[in-house]
Write a protein that holds these residues in place. Structure first.
Motif, PDB file in Angstrom:
ATOM      1  N   ARG A 124       9.552 -11.619  29.809  1.00 30.54           N
ATOM      2  CA  ARG A 124       8.663 -10.470  29.924  1.00 30.54           C
ATOM      3  C   ARG A 124       9.458  -9.279  30.405  1.00 30.54           C
ATOM      4  O   ARG A 124      10.315  -9.404  31.262  1.00 30.54           O
ATOM      5  CB  ARG A 124       7.570 -10.762  30.941  1.00 30.54           C
ATOM      6  N   PRO A 125       9.152  -8.115  29.829  1.00 26.81           N
ATOM      7  CA  PRO A 125       9.844  -6.934  30.317  1.00 26.81           C
ATOM      8  C   PRO A 125       9.397  -6.647  31.744  1.00 26.81           C
ATOM      9  O   PRO A 125       8.204  -6.728  32.050  1.00 26.81           O
ATOM     10  CB  PRO A 125       9.380  -5.835  29.362  1.00 26.81           C
ATOM     11  N   THR A 126      10.350  -6.375  32.624  1.00 24.45           N
ATOM     12  CA  THR A 126       9.952  -6.091  33.997  1.00 24.45           C
ATOM     13  C   THR A 126      10.108  -4.603  34.314  1.00 24.45           C
ATOM     14  O   THR A 126       9.463  -4.092  35.205  1.00 24.45           O
ATOM     15  CB  THR A 126      10.775  -6.918  34.992  1.00 24.45           C
ATOM     16  N   ALA A 127      10.968  -3.937  33.537  1.00 20.20           N
ATOM     17  CA  ALA A 127      11.151  -2.508  33.773  1.00 20.20           C
ATOM     18  C   ALA A 127       9.864  -1.762  33.407  1.00 20.20           C
ATOM     19  O   ALA A 127       9.189  -2.107  32.456  1.00 20.20           O
ATOM     20  CB  ALA A 127      12.297  -1.990  32.925  1.00 20.20           C
ATOM     21  N   GLN A 128       9.520  -0.756  34.182  1.00 18.00           N
ATOM     22  CA  GLN A 128       8.302  -0.004  33.904  1.00 18.00           C
ATOM     23  C   GLN A 128       8.580   1.078  32.876  1.00 18.00           C
ATOM     24  O   GLN A 128       9.550   1.805  32.972  1.00 18.00           O
ATOM     25  CB  GLN A 128       7.792   0.635  35.193  1.00 18.00           C
ATOM     26  N   ARG A 129       7.702   1.150  31.890  1.00 16.02           N
ATOM     27  CA  ARG A 129       7.823   2.221  30.899  1.00 16.02           C
ATOM     28  C   ARG A 129       6.763   3.273  31.184  1.00 16.02           C
ATOM     29  O   ARG A 129       5.875   3.088  31.989  1.00 16.02           O
ATOM     30  CB  ARG A 129       7.648   1.651  29.491  1.00 16.02           C
ATOM     31  N   GLU A 130       6.868   4.348  30.469  1.00 18.91           N
ATOM     32  CA  GLU A 130       5.992   5.490  30.712  1.00 18.91           C
ATOM     33  C   GLU A 130       4.526   5.195  30.386  1.00 18.91           C
ATOM     34  O   GLU A 130       3.648   5.969  30.653  1.00 18.91           O
ATOM     35  CB  GLU A 130       6.451   6.688  29.866  1.00 18.91           C
ATOM     36  N   GLY A 131       4.237   4.070  29.809  1.00 21.61           N
ATOM     37  CA  GLY A 131       2.884   3.793  29.349  1.00 21.61           C
ATOM     38  C   GLY A 131       2.988   3.201  27.972  1.00 21.61           C
ATOM     39  O   GLY A 131       4.066   3.087  27.420  1.00 21.61           O
ATOM     40  N   ALA A 132       1.847   2.798  27.436  1.00 21.22           N
ATOM     41  CA  ALA A 132       1.853   2.115  26.141  1.00 21.22           C
ATOM     42  C   ALA A 132       2.172   3.100  25.023  1.00 21.22           C
ATOM     43  O   ALA A 132       1.961   4.292  25.164  1.00 21.22           O
ATOM     44  CB  ALA A 132       0.502   1.478  25.900  1.00 21.22           C
ATOM     45  N   PRO A 133       2.721   2.597  23.919  1.00 22.80           N
ATOM     46  CA  PRO A 133       2.951   3.470  22.771  1.00 22.80           C
ATOM     47  C   PRO A 133       1.629   3.973  22.196  1.00 22.80           C
ATOM     48  O   PRO A 133       0.580   3.443  22.522  1.00 22.80           O
ATOM     49  CB  PRO A 133       3.662   2.553  21.773  1.00 22.80           C
ATOM     50  N   GLU A 168       3.918 -11.946  21.531  1.00 25.26           N
ATOM     51  CA  GLU A 168       3.733 -11.602  22.943  1.00 25.26           C
ATOM     52  C   GLU A 168       3.405 -12.862  23.755  1.00 25.26           C
ATOM     53  O   GLU A 168       3.924 -13.044  24.866  1.00 25.26           O
ATOM     54  CB  GLU A 168       2.636 -10.542  23.082  1.00 25.26           C
ATOM     55  N   ILE A 169       2.566 -13.738  23.196  1.00 28.07           N
ATOM     56  CA  ILE A 169       2.246 -14.995  23.904  1.00 28.07           C
ATOM     57  C   ILE A 169       3.539 -15.792  24.147  1.00 28.07           C
ATOM     58  O   ILE A 169       3.769 -16.322  25.230  1.00 28.07           O
ATOM     59  CB  ILE A 169       1.281 -15.877  23.060  1.00 28.07           C
ATOM     60  N   ARG A 219       5.862 -14.932  27.091  1.00 32.36           N
ATOM     61  CA  ARG A 219       5.414 -15.179  28.463  1.00 32.36           C
ATOM     62  C   ARG A 219       6.118 -16.373  29.082  1.00 32.36           C
ATOM     63  O   ARG A 219       6.668 -17.216  28.377  1.00 32.36           O
ATOM     64  CB  ARG A 219       3.906 -15.483  28.470  1.00 32.36           C
ATOM     65  N   GLN A 275      -5.712   5.159  29.157  1.00 31.05           N
ATOM     66  CA  GLN A 275      -4.714   6.244  29.079  1.00 31.05           C
ATOM     67  C   GLN A 275      -5.259   7.517  29.719  1.00 31.05           C
ATOM     68  O   GLN A 275      -4.567   8.189  30.475  1.00 31.05           O
ATOM     69  CB  GLN A 275      -4.361   6.551  27.617  1.00 31.05           C
ATOM     70  N   PRO A 302       1.215   2.780  35.680  1.00 32.76           N
ATOM     71  CA  PRO A 302       1.497   2.186  34.366  1.00 32.76           C
ATOM     72  C   PRO A 302       0.193   1.821  33.654  1.00 32.76           C
ATOM     73  O   PRO A 302      -0.782   1.460  34.307  1.00 32.76           O
ATOM     74  CB  PRO A 302       2.288   0.927  34.696  1.00 32.76           C
ATOM     75  N   VAL A 303       0.215   1.950  32.319  1.00 33.31           N
ATOM     76  CA  VAL A 303      -0.966   1.637  31.519  1.00 33.31           C
ATOM     77  C   VAL A 303      -0.593   0.597  30.479  1.00 33.31           C
ATOM     78  O   VAL A 303       0.453   0.691  29.846  1.00 33.31           O
ATOM     79  CB  VAL A 303      -1.469   2.888  30.759  1.00 33.31           C
ATOM     80  N   ASN A 356      -2.191  -2.371  27.311  1.00 36.35           N
ATOM     81  CA  ASN A 356      -3.284  -2.782  26.434  1.00 36.35           C
ATOM     82  C   ASN A 356      -3.432  -4.290  26.490  1.00 36.35           C
ATOM     83  O   ASN A 356      -2.444  -5.016  26.478  1.00 36.35           O
ATOM     84  CB  ASN A 356      -2.980  -2.420  24.972  1.00 36.35           C
ATOM     85  N   ARG A 410      -1.314  -6.995  19.556  1.00 33.95           N
ATOM     86  CA  ARG A 410      -0.314  -7.298  20.564  1.00 33.95           C
ATOM     87  C   ARG A 410      -0.753  -6.802  21.945  1.00 33.95           C
ATOM     88  O   ARG A 410      -1.063  -5.633  22.122  1.00 33.95           O
ATOM     89  CB  ARG A 410       1.001  -6.623  20.175  1.00 33.95           C
ATOM     90  N   THR A 411      -0.792  -7.712  22.902  1.00 38.31           N
ATOM     91  CA  THR A 411      -0.986  -7.314  24.289  1.00 38.31           C
ATOM     92  C   THR A 411       0.301  -6.656  24.757  1.00 38.31           C
ATOM     93  O   THR A 411       1.386  -7.166  24.498  1.00 38.31           O
ATOM     94  CB  THR A 411      -1.311  -8.544  25.151  1.00 38.31           C
ATOM     95  N   ASP A 412       0.179  -5.503  25.404  1.00 42.43           N
ATOM     96  CA  ASP A 412       1.384  -4.773  25.792  1.00 42.43           C
ATOM     97  C   ASP A 412       1.172  -4.162  27.163  1.00 42.43           C
ATOM     98  O   ASP A 412       0.548  -3.116  27.299  1.00 42.43           O
ATOM     99  CB  ASP A 412       1.673  -3.693  24.735  1.00 42.43           C
ATOM    100  N   PRO A 459       3.274  -2.856  30.368  1.00 45.04           N
ATOM    101  CA  PRO A 459       4.678  -2.527  30.581  1.00 45.04           C
ATOM    102  C   PRO A 459       5.237  -2.989  31.916  1.00 45.04           C
ATOM    103  O   PRO A 459       6.370  -2.683  32.243  1.00 45.04           O
ATOM    104  CB  PRO A 459       4.693  -0.997  30.487  1.00 45.04           C
ATOM    105  N   THR A 460       4.462  -3.722  32.695  1.00 47.18           N
ATOM    106  CA  THR A 460       4.969  -4.134  33.994  1.00 47.18           C
ATOM    107  C   THR A 460       4.390  -5.490  34.347  1.00 47.18           C
ATOM    108  O   THR A 460       3.364  -5.889  33.805  1.00 47.18           O
ATOM    109  CB  THR A 460       4.582  -3.087  35.073  1.00 47.18           C
ATOM    110  N   ASP A 461       5.049  -6.219  35.233  1.00 47.28           N
ATOM    111  CA  ASP A 461       4.508  -7.489  35.708  1.00 47.28           C
ATOM    112  C   ASP A 461       3.282  -7.187  36.571  1.00 47.28           C
ATOM    113  O   ASP A 461       3.357  -6.378  37.490  1.00 47.28           O
ATOM    114  CB  ASP A 461       5.595  -8.191  36.526  1.00 47.28           C
TER     115      ASP A 461
END
Lengths: 337, 182
Positions: A2-11, A53-54, A57, B47, B62-63, B65, B86-88, B90-92
């Motif tokens: 799982r990505p642990t780095a925080q991104r700016e938000g969802a695409p 994605e599943i 995990r 969002q 963080p946001v 889906n 896809r569930t997305d 961006p953070t644990d």
């Protein structure tokens, strides 16, 4: 992982939520891709994205197929296809039963239909079947009321392999329309090539078949003329074939099937058809190198290419599980019709 | 069939602004918050809430889906199977304060599925629920922490939330079946 780095938000939403509905799905069985529409294949791709994605995990499991039973029956050896279907079924919490022909009552002389009826009586929902006879899964689909997935029949079809190949290309190349895909090797005996031809053509890709003339079925030209095969190009010169390709797919040289004298010598094959750095240099920069496995080390693809930057051979295996989850979901995840 | 607008774009904007304030008040700021929008229409709402929170505090939470398709309890009953997206996130989400966001709260079954899906991703410190519309008729013991608008409805009526990002405009409508057919 799982990505642990925080991104700016969802695409943006348009990327994450493609507009598509399962109402385009028309299949109770998956036997080959010759009757699949572009929309159905797109639907499989979208759901596969969700399944990946599943699988990313720590606990790779969703409860979707709880109480459903998936039976795999293999009359031919297989490592990755069978393991892949089994992992896919387990990731969706289905019960899985594996039957190997060599250790079942089949060796006592039980007929194929009796075996299938027995599996049905055990309460299976999906039957994943591999058989050396082309068409065996079609017979099964007519005789039982389970959903049948063809996991390879003779030299005829291997639809889940073609779908994972196409999914891998699409995830690397963005889309398939107009992409040039070269399939190199023993086309004559290849069910992988046949299913890819149908699927890739439905998606609008350009398919080039390449191999020694003895392993390149001439009837494909006639079938094509009669409209029984989509438009493909046949080219026996590998250097010419890979010119400007977006993806180069090597097929396994089925050494066990080369006793008929169709191939003069393996060394000659390697010289003229192996995917090497020099040959790959004629393709587009960054062209994908693919192989359905199992690889004959040093024959179809040179070692530096098969482990090099262009190779997506391992990714194909990983994607295979997600694609098969999508297929099992579409076949067994909804209302019984 | 008749359709009546029960919330306009301005109503939606004001409701979201109030919810954002309530989230910050209840959680004493935006620290450790993660907003999770339930697909499809919870996603743009999450969002927007994050945007409002960012304009009030100096942190944009963080946001993510969340797709609940694989967790639904009615898969074998529905005529059309849901598409799995896809569930997305961006953070644990472990040890985070997760604000689950959806457009309409109805039977509570989607929220049950969403909580199962979330728990499969980690162990949040807490989960709170924000919805734009609560229309009643719960079939499970679920309640929302933040509600844009309570709309009492009959079971035969339909509530549709339309959002710019998906439907081209913002509004909430109630759809009533035309009564009496010949």
């Amino acid at each position: 992982m799982r990505p642990t780095a925080q991104r700016e938000g969802a695409p943006p939403l348009s990327e994450t939520i493609p507009e598509i509905s399962t109402s385009v799905w028309k299949h109770n069985h998956i036997l080959d891709l010759d009757d699949f529409t572009r929309e159905e294949i797109e639907l499989i791709f979208v759901i596969t994205d969700g399944m990946k994605e599943i699988l990313s995990r720590e606990i790779k499991r969703a409860p979707t197929l709880r109480g459903k039973t998936v039976v795999t029956i293999f009359f031919e050896p297989s490592t990755r296809t069978r393991a892949s279907f089994e992992l896919a079924a387990r990731a969706l919490t289905a019960d899985v039963l594996n039957i190997t022909a060599s250790t079942s009552s089949i060796v006592k002389g039980e007929s194929l239909l009796d075996t299938l009826r027995t599996i049905q009586a055990l309460g299976a929902d999906v039957l994943v079947m591999r058989h050396s006879q082309s068409g065996a899964p079609y017979l099964a689909a007519r005789q039982v009321n389970m959903s049948v997935v063809n996991a390879g029949d003779g030299a005829h079809a291997h639809p889940s392999q073609a779908l994972l190949d196409m999914y891998t290309m699409r995830s690397r190349l963005g889309h398939l329309k107009g992409r040039k895909v070269v399939i190199i090797g023993d086309i004559l005996h290849s069910r992988v090539a046949r299913s890819n031809i149908w699927g890739l053509s439905a998606m609008g890709a350009e398919v080039v078949l390449c191999g020694p003339p003895t392993l390149l079925p001439l009837y494909m030209n006639e079938d094509r003329a009669r409209g029984q095969l989509p438009r493909v190009t046949v080219e026996s010169n590998a250097d010419k074939a890979v010119e400007n390709a977006d993806a180069v797919m090597a097929l396994r040289l089925q050494l066990e099937r080369q006793e008929k004298g169709l191939l003069p010598a393996v060394r000659e094959y390697v010289r003229y058809y192996q995917i090497t750095q020099e040959r790959l240099a004629r393709a587009k920069p960054g062209a994908l190198v693919m192989h359905p496995g199992p690889v004959n080390e040093g024959i179809e693809v040179s070692p530096e290419v098969s482990h090099g930057a262009n190779s997506v051979i391992e990714e194909q295996v990983t994607n295979g599980v997600a694609v098969r989850m999508a297929l099992l979901y579409l076949l067994a995840g909804g209302k019984k019709h | 069939m008749s359709e009546k607008v029960i919330a306009t774009a301005d109503d939606i904007r004001r409701a979201l602004t109030r919810i954002a304030h309530e989230i910050l008040e209840r959680n004493r700021g935006a620290d450790n918050l993660v907003l999770v929008g339930m697909l499809t229409r919870g996603a743009p709402l999450a969002q927007r809430l994050a945007g409002i929170i960012a304009s009030l505090e100096n942190i944009k939470p963080p946001v993510g889906n969340l797709d609940i398709g694989l967790y639904r309890d009615d898969l074998s009953l529905r005529d059309t199977q849901p598409v799995i997206h896809r569930t997305d996130i961006p953070t644990d989400i472990s040890d985070k304060k997760v604000i689950l966001v959806d457009d309409v709260l109805f039977t509570g079954r989607s929220i049950r599925a969403a909580m199962d899906a979330l728990i499969d991703l980690g162990r949040p410190q807490l989960v709170q629920l924000a919805v734009l519309v609560d229309r009643g008729h719960r079939e499970l013991p679920v309640r929302a922490d933040y509600i844009g608008k309570n709309i009492p409805t009959a079971l035969s009526e339909q509530i549709e939330v339309r959002l710019k990002e998906i439907d081209g405009k913002d509004e909430v409508v109630i759809i009533t079946e035309g009564r009496g057919q010949a």
